[in-house]
Write a protein that holds these residues in place. Structure first.
Motif, PDB file in Angstrom:
ATOM      1  N   GLN A  81      -5.495  -6.591   0.967  1.00 16.51           N
ATOM      2  CA  GLN A  81      -5.056  -5.401   1.661  1.00 16.51           C
ATOM      3  C   GLN A  81      -4.350  -4.425   0.736  1.00 16.51           C
ATOM      4  O   GLN A  81      -3.570  -4.816  -0.117  1.00 16.51           O
ATOM      5  N   ILE A  82      -4.614  -3.124   0.954  1.00 18.07           N
ATOM      6  CA  ILE A  82      -3.893  -2.095   0.211  1.00 18.07           C
ATOM      7  C   ILE A  82      -2.458  -2.017   0.695  1.00 18.07           C
ATOM      8  O   ILE A  82      -1.552  -1.619  -0.024  1.00 18.07           O
ATOM      9  N   ILE A  83      -2.231  -2.384   1.963  1.00 22.08           N
ATOM     10  CA  ILE A  83      -0.882  -2.504   2.503  1.00 22.08           C
ATOM     11  C   ILE A  83      -0.501  -3.972   2.419  1.00 22.08           C
ATOM     12  O   ILE A  83      -1.161  -4.833   2.994  1.00 22.08           O
ATOM     13  N   THR A  84       0.576  -4.267   1.708  1.00 19.17           N
ATOM     14  CA  THR A  84       0.924  -5.646   1.389  1.00 19.17           C
ATOM     15  C   THR A  84       2.103  -6.149   2.219  1.00 19.17           C
ATOM     16  O   THR A  84       2.741  -5.393   2.952  1.00 19.17           O
ATOM     17  N   SER A 144      -7.401   3.841  -0.598  1.00 21.85           N
ATOM     18  CA  SER A 144      -6.865   2.762   0.238  1.00 21.85           C
ATOM     19  C   SER A 144      -7.942   1.989   0.981  1.00 21.85           C
ATOM     20  O   SER A 144      -7.805   0.787   1.193  1.00 21.85           O
ATOM     21  N   PHE A 145      -9.016   2.664   1.392  1.00 22.35           N
ATOM     22  CA  PHE A 145     -10.023   2.019   2.221  1.00 22.35           C
ATOM     23  C   PHE A 145     -11.194   1.573   1.348  1.00 22.35           C
ATOM     24  O   PHE A 145     -12.262   2.180   1.331  1.00 22.35           O
ATOM     25  N   ASN A 146     -10.961   0.467   0.633  1.00 19.53           N
ATOM     26  CA  ASN A 146     -11.968   0.002  -0.324  1.00 19.53           C
ATOM     27  C   ASN A 146     -12.128  -1.509  -0.324  1.00 19.53           C
ATOM     28  O   ASN A 146     -12.549  -2.091  -1.310  1.00 19.53           O
ATOM     29  N   ASP A 147     -11.782  -2.167   0.800  1.00 18.18           N
ATOM     30  CA  ASP A 147     -11.871  -3.625   0.821  1.00 18.18           C
ATOM     31  C   ASP A 147     -13.025  -4.155   1.660  1.00 18.18           C
ATOM     32  O   ASP A 147     -13.121  -5.346   1.911  1.00 18.18           O
ATOM     33  N   GLY A 151     -10.470   7.054   9.877  1.00 14.83           N
ATOM     34  CA  GLY A 151     -10.789   5.807   9.188  1.00 14.83           C
ATOM     35  C   GLY A 151     -10.475   4.614  10.062  1.00 14.83           C
ATOM     36  O   GLY A 151      -9.757   4.720  11.060  1.00 14.83           O
ATOM     37  N   LYS A 152     -11.043   3.488   9.697  1.00 11.95           N
ATOM     38  CA  LYS A 152     -10.760   2.232  10.394  1.00 11.95           C
ATOM     39  C   LYS A 152     -10.110   1.270   9.409  1.00 11.95           C
ATOM     40  O   LYS A 152     -10.737   0.855   8.431  1.00 11.95           O
ATOM     41  N   GLY A 153      -8.855   0.942   9.656  1.00 14.94           N
ATOM     42  CA  GLY A 153      -8.142  -0.009   8.806  1.00 14.94           C
ATOM     43  C   GLY A 153      -8.141  -1.388   9.430  1.00 14.94           C
ATOM     44  O   GLY A 153      -8.247  -1.523  10.656  1.00 14.94           O
ATOM     45  N   HIS A 154      -8.037  -2.405   8.613  1.00 16.17           N
ATOM     46  CA  HIS A 154      -8.068  -3.788   9.116  1.00 16.17           C
ATOM     47  C   HIS A 154      -6.759  -4.493   8.778  1.00 16.17           C
ATOM     48  O   HIS A 154      -6.309  -4.463   7.635  1.00 16.17           O
ATOM     49  N   ILE A 155      -6.158  -5.105   9.796  1.00 13.52           N
ATOM     50  CA  ILE A 155      -4.959  -5.914   9.577  1.00 13.52           C
ATOM     51  C   ILE A 155      -5.336  -7.371   9.780  1.00 13.52           C
ATOM     52  O   ILE A 155      -5.675  -7.791  10.885  1.00 13.52           O
ATOM     53  N   ALA A 156      -5.283  -8.144   8.708  1.00 15.77           N
ATOM     54  CA  ALA A 156      -5.595  -9.573   8.797  1.00 15.77           C
ATOM     55  C   ALA A 156      -4.305 -10.382   8.857  1.00 15.77           C
ATOM     56  O   ALA A 156      -3.240  -9.935   8.419  1.00 15.77           O
TER      57      ALA A 156
END
Length: 237
Positions: free
Chosen positions: A28-31, A99-102, A119-124
Motif C-alpha cells: 500500500q502507498i498508505i502505510t 499512489s495508484f500503482n499496486d 480513483g478506486k483505492g484498496h484497503i487491505a
C-alpha cells in the motif's frame, strides 16, 4: 493442553500476524505508519491511552452517515488554495499517478476540462482478527473523487461494500491438518453493518475506524500534494 503445543500455537499466531502486517505495509502507498500518526486521543473515553474500536466507531458514526446509495461517504471541501484549477489538477493527477500503482488501486475517470478525477483505492487487512478458534480479514474498495475549481477542491470518499475472508483459525488447522482449514468469502454493504454488528463486532468496528482514518489520510495527502508538491522540488526551474 500440552505446554509445548500451546507455545507452538502462540508462535504460529504471532507469525501470521507479522506476515499480515508486512503484506499491508509493502502493498500500500498508505502505510501503517500513516495510520499510527493520526491523533486518536479524542476517542480515549477512559483517559488511559487505550482506544477501543467499538467506542471509536460509535463516535465516528455521528460524523457522517450513509448516502442515498447506502455507501459510507465523507465530503471535504478545501478552500483558499493559492492555485488555479489547472495547477490543482496537475498536482492531484500527479498524486493519483504515483499512489495508484499496486494493481488494486486504479484511476477510473480523469477529466481535465471538467476538473474531476475519480480513483478506486484498496484497503487491505483493515479489520483483521486472529485467534485460536478463528481468523477474519476485512478489506474494502474506496472510491475517491476530487472535483477542482480555481482556489478550491472537493474530496469525496465512499465505501460501497466490505469483503471478509473468514477461516477456522490456527486451532482448526492444527486439529485436523490443512484439509480442516476452511475459508469463507462474504460481502457486506454498509447498511447491513453500520458501523458494526454484534456478530462481527471486533473486526467490524476495527474496519469502520480504519476506513475513516484512511479517508482522513487521503484528504491530508491530497491537500499536501496540492499545496507543497510531492517531490519538494522548486517550481521555478
Amino acid at each position: 493442553m500440552n505446554f509445548n503445543l500451546l507455545t507452538s500455537m502462540k508462535k504460529l499466531i504471532l507469525s501470521f500476524a507479522m506476515l499480515l502486517g508486512a503484506a499491508f505495509a509493502n502493498a500500500q502507498i498508505i502505510t501503517e505508519q500513516d495510520f499510527a500518526a493520526i491523533d486518536m486521543s479524542q476517542f480515549d473515553s477512559n483517559g488511559d491511552g487505550k482506544i477501543k474500536d467499538d467506542e471509536a466507531a460509535l463516535a465516528i458514526k455521528d460524523l457522517y452517515g450513509l448516502d442515498k446509495n447506502n455507501s459510507i461517504t465523507r465530503v471535504t471541501v478545501i478552500d483558499s488554495i493559492p492555485k488555479t484549477k489547472e495547477q490543482i489538477y496537475v498536482a492531484v493527477n500527479d498524486w493519483f499517478a504515483r499512489s495508484f500503482n499496486d494493481g488494486k488501486s486504479v484511476i477510473q475517470l480523469n477529466d481535465k476540462d471538467a476538473g474531476c478525477i475519480i480513483g478506486k483505492g484498496h484497503i487491505a487487512n483493515m479489520g483483521s482478527t486472529l485467534s485460536f478458534a478463528s481468523n477474519a480479514d476485512i478489506s474494502a474498495d474506496v472510491i475517491i473523487r476530487v472535483d477542482m475549481k480555481d482556489g478550491r477542491m472537493r474530496v469525496t470518499t465512499s465505501i460501497q461494500k466490505y469483503e471478509m475472508e473468514k477461516g477456522t483459525g490456527v486451532l482448526g488447522a492444527l486439529a485436523g491438518g490443512p484439509a480442516a482449514y476452511q475459508k469463507v468469502h462474504q460481502e457486506f454493504i454498509p447498511s447491513e453493518c453500520f458501523p458494526f454488528t454484534k456478530k462481527q463486532k471486533k473486526e467490524g468496528a476495527k474496519a469502520f475506524v480504519k476506513s475513516h482514518l484512511y479517508s482522513l489520510i487521503v484528504i491530508n495527502k491530497l491537500q499536501d500534494a496540492v499545496l507543497n508538491g510531492l517531490t519538494g522540488g522548486n517550481d521555478d526551474w
